[in-house]
Design an enzyme around this catalytic site. Structure first.
Site, PDB file in Angstrom:
ATOM      1  N   ARG A  57     123.994  86.780  63.262  1.00 52.01           N
ATOM      2  CA  ARG A  57     123.383  85.321  63.482  1.00 52.01           C
ATOM      3  C   ARG A  57     124.600  85.796  64.701  1.00 52.01           C
ATOM      4  O   ARG A  57     124.296  85.788  66.389  1.00 52.01           O
ATOM      5  CB  ARG A  57     123.584  84.112  62.843  1.00 52.01           C
ATOM      6  CG  ARG A  57     122.970  84.379  61.745  1.00 52.01           C
ATOM      7  CD  ARG A  57     123.471  83.047  60.424  1.00 52.01           C
ATOM      8  NE  ARG A  57     124.398  83.482  60.107  1.00 52.01           N
ATOM      9  CZ  ARG A  57     125.664  82.986  59.472  1.00 52.01           C
ATOM     10  NH1 ARG A  57     124.587  81.797  58.866  1.00 52.01           N
ATOM     11  NH2 ARG A  57     126.322  83.692  58.927  1.00 52.01           N
ATOM     12  N   LYS A  62     132.533  83.216  45.390  1.00 47.00           N
ATOM     13  CA  LYS A  62     131.332  81.821  46.377  1.00 47.00           C
ATOM     14  C   LYS A  62     131.512  80.968  43.967  1.00 47.00           C
ATOM     15  O   LYS A  62     131.306  81.580  43.136  1.00 47.00           O
ATOM     16  CB  LYS A  62     130.203  82.496  46.159  1.00 47.00           C
ATOM     17  CG  LYS A  62     130.272  82.689  48.202  1.00 47.00           C
ATOM     18  CD  LYS A  62     129.523  83.163  48.480  1.00 47.00           C
ATOM     19  CE  LYS A  62     128.962  83.805  49.595  1.00 47.00           C
ATOM     20  NZ  LYS A  62     127.403  83.985  49.958  1.00 47.00           N
ATOM     21  N   SER A  73     123.385  78.627  54.791  1.00 49.01           N
ATOM     22  CA  SER A  73     122.982  77.914  53.341  1.00 49.01           C
ATOM     23  C   SER A  73     124.113  77.061  53.061  1.00 49.01           C
ATOM     24  O   SER A  73     124.402  76.258  52.587  1.00 49.01           O
ATOM     25  CB  SER A  73     123.014  79.207  52.376  1.00 49.01           C
ATOM     26  OG  SER A  73     121.463  79.614  52.577  1.00 49.01           O
ATOM     27  N   HIS A 120     116.603  82.742  56.509  1.00 45.76           N
ATOM     28  CA  HIS A 120     116.352  84.133  55.114  1.00 45.76           C
ATOM     29  C   HIS A 120     114.851  84.612  54.695  1.00 45.76           C
ATOM     30  O   HIS A 120     114.167  85.902  55.442  1.00 45.76           O
ATOM     31  CB  HIS A 120     116.948  83.771  53.930  1.00 45.76           C
ATOM     32  CG  HIS A 120     117.628  83.762  53.736  1.00 45.76           C
ATOM     33  ND1 HIS A 120     119.023  81.725  53.256  1.00 45.76           N
ATOM     34  CD2 HIS A 120     119.379  84.195  53.540  1.00 45.76           C
ATOM     35  CE1 HIS A 120     119.865  81.991  52.499  1.00 45.76           C
ATOM     36  NE2 HIS A 120     120.809  82.902  53.174  1.00 45.76           N
TER      37      HIS A 120
HETATM   38  O1  PNS Z   1     125.988  87.685  51.865  1.00 45.44           O
HETATM   39  P1  PNS Z   1     125.816  87.537  50.469  1.00 45.44           P
HETATM   40  O2  PNS Z   1     125.816  86.378  49.913  1.00 45.44           O
HETATM   41  O3  PNS Z   1     127.764  87.162  49.288  1.00 45.44           O
HETATM   42  O4  PNS Z   1     125.245  88.264  48.924  1.00 45.44           O
HETATM   43  C1  PNS Z   1     125.919  88.139  47.673  1.00 45.44           C
HETATM   44  C2  PNS Z   1     125.682  89.829  46.774  1.00 45.44           C
HETATM   45  C3  PNS Z   1     125.689  89.906  45.071  1.00 45.44           C
HETATM   46  C4  PNS Z   1     124.546  89.924  47.637  1.00 45.44           C
HETATM   47  C5  PNS Z   1     126.735  90.718  47.667  1.00 45.44           C
HETATM   48  O5  PNS Z   1     128.115  90.387  47.158  1.00 45.44           O
HETATM   49  C6  PNS Z   1     126.006  92.384  47.371  1.00 45.44           C
HETATM   50  O6  PNS Z   1     125.152  93.281  47.022  1.00 45.44           O
HETATM   51  N1  PNS Z   1     126.913  93.013  45.862  1.00 45.44           N
HETATM   52  C7  PNS Z   1     126.472  93.470  45.435  1.00 45.44           C
HETATM   53  C8  PNS Z   1     128.180  94.614  44.841  1.00 45.44           C
HETATM   54  C9  PNS Z   1     128.557  95.545  45.817  1.00 45.44           C
HETATM   55  O7  PNS Z   1     127.551  96.148  46.304  1.00 45.44           O
HETATM   56  N2  PNS Z   1     128.640  94.922  46.510  1.00 45.44           N
HETATM   57  C10 PNS Z   1     129.729  95.954  47.711  1.00 45.44           C
HETATM   58  C11 PNS Z   1     130.823  97.336  47.430  1.00 45.44           C
HETATM   59  S1  PNS Z   1     132.255  96.007  46.607  1.00 45.44           S
END
Ligand code: PNS
Length: 164
Positions: free
Chosen positions: A89, A40, A126, A16
């Site tokens: 990745r 999650k 992670s 990250h």
């Molecule tokens: O990759 P990750 O760790 O699952 O990301 C988590 C997070 C909260 C950053 C991601 O789920 C996100 O961008 N959520 C915001 C809500 C959103 O806009 N989702 C996309 C459209 S449904």
């Protein structure tokens, strides 16, 4: 230009931090948006993930860390950010990120830039770090020292996962 690097960061890894630093070099300013993904279970609570990221990115100029609770497109509009940066990745990341990129373009005209994960951290995740930590393994090669220390505390206290 302001770029946003969104994620759960549970916990933040060297992979990250590599993407965040490279995004800052490309765009000048980076906001790391720490969110909750409702699908999650987390090792670290929301506030702690933010705190660890602030400590881990403290020496990087042009990088700030903020919580995100609603839609990413709304967050970017509020922050005046024009682009989302995601590290890729392998193929599975692309398949997921392509869907998100299209959705965010449709929802808010948001542009997504995908950059390849650094060779050294190309397969780090992670979730695997959490797995190694739970089995009592050493994660200090994959995360900043302050994160490794907090993981060790967490595992030794037997507190386990958090839903926050
Ligand atoms: O990759 P990750 O760790 O699952 O990301 C988590 C997070 C909260 C950053 C991601 O789920 C996100 O961008 N959520 C915001 C809500 C959103 O806009 N989702 C996309 C459209 S449904």
């Amino acid at each position: 230009m302001i770029a946003v690097c969104p994620g759960s960061y549970d916990p933040v890894t060297f992979g990250h931090l590599d993407i965040i630093a490279r995004a800052q070099r490309l765009f000048g300013e980076v906001i790391v948006a720490v969110g909750r993904n409702s699908t999650k279970n987390y090792l670290f609570a929301f506030d702690e993930r933010i705190k660890l990221l602030r400590e881990a990115t403290g020496s990087l100029p042009g990088v700030s860390v903020l919580p995100i609770s609603g839609l990413l497109v709304d967050f970017c509009r509020e922050q005046g950010a024009q682009v989302v940066v995601k590290g890729l990745r392998f193929a599975a990341d692309f398949d997921y990120e392509l869907q998100m990129a299209h959705l965010n373009a449709e929802l808010g005209g948001l542009e997504t830039v995908m950059i390849p994960a650094g060779k050294q951290w190309g397969t780090l995740s992670s979730s695997m770090i959490r797995e190694v930590a739970h089995c009592g393994g050493d994660v200090s090669g994959f995360v900043p020292q302050l994160v490794a220390a907090r993981i060790a505390d967490k595992v030794s206290s037997g507190k386990g996962f958090d839903n926050g």
